[in-house]
Scaffold this motif. Structure first.
Motif, PDB file in Angstrom:
ATOM      1  N   LYS A   1      10.255   1.679   0.336  1.00 40.47           N
ATOM      2  CA  LYS A   1      10.373   1.831  -1.146  1.00 40.47           C
ATOM      3  C   LYS A   1      11.181   0.779  -1.816  1.00 40.47           C
ATOM      4  O   LYS A   1      11.023   0.574  -2.958  1.00 40.47           O
ATOM      5  CB  LYS A   1      11.328   2.943  -1.394  1.00 40.47           C
TER       6      LYS A   1
ATOM      7  N   SER B   1       0.881  -1.297  -0.136  1.00 44.99           N
ATOM      8  CA  SER B   1      -0.031   0.041   0.017  1.00 44.99           C
ATOM      9  C   SER B   1       0.873   1.292  -0.012  1.00 44.99           C
ATOM     10  O   SER B   1       1.982   1.343   0.711  1.00 44.99           O
ATOM     11  CB  SER B   1      -0.659   0.071   1.305  1.00 44.99           C
ATOM     12  N   PRO B   2       0.494   2.320  -0.794  1.00 45.06           N
ATOM     13  CA  PRO B   2       1.254   3.587  -0.683  1.00 45.06           C
ATOM     14  C   PRO B   2       1.378   4.235   0.775  1.00 45.06           C
ATOM     15  O   PRO B   2       2.263   4.962   0.845  1.00 45.06           O
ATOM     16  CB  PRO B   2       0.520   4.330  -1.652  1.00 45.06           C
ATOM     17  N   SER B   3       0.477   3.800   1.538  1.00 48.01           N
ATOM     18  CA  SER B   3       0.543   4.231   2.963  1.00 48.01           C
ATOM     19  C   SER B   3       1.693   3.994   3.689  1.00 48.01           C
ATOM     20  O   SER B   3       2.061   4.099   4.832  1.00 48.01           O
ATOM     21  CB  SER B   3      -0.760   3.897   3.693  1.00 48.01           C
TER      22      SER B   3
ATOM     23  N   GLY C   1       0.262   3.981  -9.879  1.00 46.42           N
ATOM     24  CA  GLY C   1       0.936   4.208  -8.577  1.00 46.42           C
ATOM     25  C   GLY C   1      -0.099   3.954  -7.345  1.00 46.42           C
ATOM     26  O   GLY C   1       0.461   4.547  -6.322  1.00 46.42           O
ATOM     27  N   THR C   2      -1.240   3.307  -7.508  1.00 44.12           N
ATOM     28  CA  THR C   2      -2.045   3.103  -6.476  1.00 44.12           C
ATOM     29  C   THR C   2      -1.511   2.105  -5.767  1.00 44.12           C
ATOM     30  O   THR C   2      -1.808   1.681  -4.506  1.00 44.12           O
ATOM     31  CB  THR C   2      -3.465   3.030  -6.945  1.00 44.12           C
ATOM     32  N   LEU C   3      -0.668   1.184  -6.118  1.00 43.28           N
ATOM     33  CA  LEU C   3       0.253   0.011  -5.449  1.00 43.28           C
ATOM     34  C   LEU C   3       1.573   0.406  -6.013  1.00 43.28           C
ATOM     35  O   LEU C   3       1.849   0.480  -6.983  1.00 43.28           O
ATOM     36  CB  LEU C   3      -0.329  -1.233  -5.670  1.00 43.28           C
ATOM     37  N   HIS C   4       2.357  -0.154  -4.880  1.00 48.80           N
ATOM     38  CA  HIS C   4       3.963  -0.105  -5.201  1.00 48.80           C
ATOM     39  C   HIS C   4       4.297  -1.471  -5.326  1.00 48.80           C
ATOM     40  O   HIS C   4       4.292  -2.271  -4.535  1.00 48.80           O
ATOM     41  CB  HIS C   4       4.939   0.578  -3.959  1.00 48.80           C
TER      42      HIS C   4
END
Length: 321
Positions: free
Chosen positions: A135, A129-131, A214-217
């Motif tokens: 990285k 999750s982006p939260s 970009g909603t998931l990494h």
């Protein structure tokens, strides 16, 4: 003694009869049982190869979905089929997972089948999750070790390949995460985007749009080599988990005791079918890697996969009945 002219006439009649019988045989449909739902990756592969497989074998192909109980009812039909090669099955990794999560299965996953080909593998990708403030995989592992038990990883259900991929990560790294089972990958992806669960393994084709948006990494792919579908995403082995290797796979099987001539003929036919441009397009869209492992190597592959997956199932404690 039969006159030469009579022998020639009989030989001609016999040749015609053989041709007629072969034609009658080729008119009989060849059934490929898919023990998973229509629209699944396995189903897509079965339907993609059906035209070429039918052309190569000389049989009309019928793909039939027999769903339920992790594929057990459908596989049950495959193992009980006559050994005439007219009923085959297109199965997935569930075949070697099920013995560990179901208390009773009405067949032996190794002894009651004839492996014909392991066609392709399904690379998975670890997405977060982006939260989550990480990285790459090394940062994820450092975060997990600093916050034991606070990370949740989702899967498509207890004992699913996505669940076991997560179990292998915890086994190889010693991190402590909680497993959250979902009913399918759709709800899992939605909740990862929303941050209700922080990470999970998903097949590349299912999350490629979210990764690109970009909603998931994407942190790492599960296979030893990078995926052409996500060439910039390193493998987990490259990212600090050197022994990590996990993927789902798709195989063509028949019932135990299928004659070698049929097995060899079917392997040649499926190799030709999967090499067709139409099949290659479907495989690429699903993010699959073609293996084309034949009947000589497939039994040992099945045995090794059974051992590997049963170890992970035991570690996870997953059961379904």
């Amino acid at each position: 003694m039969i006159p030469t002219s009579r022998r020639a006439a009989l030989a001609a009649l016999l040749a015609l009869a053989c041709v007629g019988n072969a034609q009658a045989q080729s008119d009989r449909p060849l059934r490929i049982v898919v023990p998973l739902a229509a629209g699944s990756t396995v189903d897509a592969v079965a339907r993609a190869i059906a035209p070429g497989f039918g052309k190569a074998t000389g049989h009309p192909i019928v793909v039939e979905n027999v769903v339920g109980a992790g594929g057990i009812p459908g596989t049950g039909q495959i193992v009980k089929a006559p050994k005439d090669g007219l009923t085959l099955g297109m199965i997935s990794s569930n075949h070697v997972i099920n013995p560990g999560i179901y208390k009773s299965i009405p067949y032996d996953s190794l002894k009651d089948i004839t492996p014909i080909a392991v066609l392709a593998t399904v690379p998975l990708v670890l997405v977060v999750s982006p939260s989550l403030p990480v990285k790459n995989v090394k940062e994820l592992l450092a975060y997990a070790k600093a916050n034991p038990g606070k990370l949740n990883y989702g899967s498509a259900g207890n004992g699913s390949t996505l669940h076991l991929a997560g179990e292998l990560l915890t086994s190889e790294t010693g991190i402590d995460m909680k497993h959250v089972p979902y009913r399918g990958t759709g709800p899992l992806i939605t909740d990862m985007i929303g941050g209700q669960v922080q990470l999970g393994f998903v097949s590349i084709s299912q999350v490629a749009p979210q990764v690109k948006a970009g909603t998931l990494h994407a942190l790492g792919v599960s296979t030893p080599a990078r995926s052409p579908a996500l060439p910039d995403v390193p493998t987990l082995a490259e990212s600090g988990v050197p022994r990590y290797s996990f993927d789902a796979w798709i195989a063509l099987i028949g019932p135990a005791g299928l004659p070698k001539a049929i097995v060899d003929s079917d392997y040649a036919a499926v190799k030709a079918a999967i090499a067709s441009p139409e099949a290659q397009t479907v495989l690429a869209a699903q993010g699959l890697t073609v293996l084309n492992m034949g009947p000589e190597q497939a039994p040992a592959f099945f045995q090794a996969e059974l051992v590997k997956h049963q170890k992970l199932v035991k570690q996870s404690g997953a059961t379904l009945d």
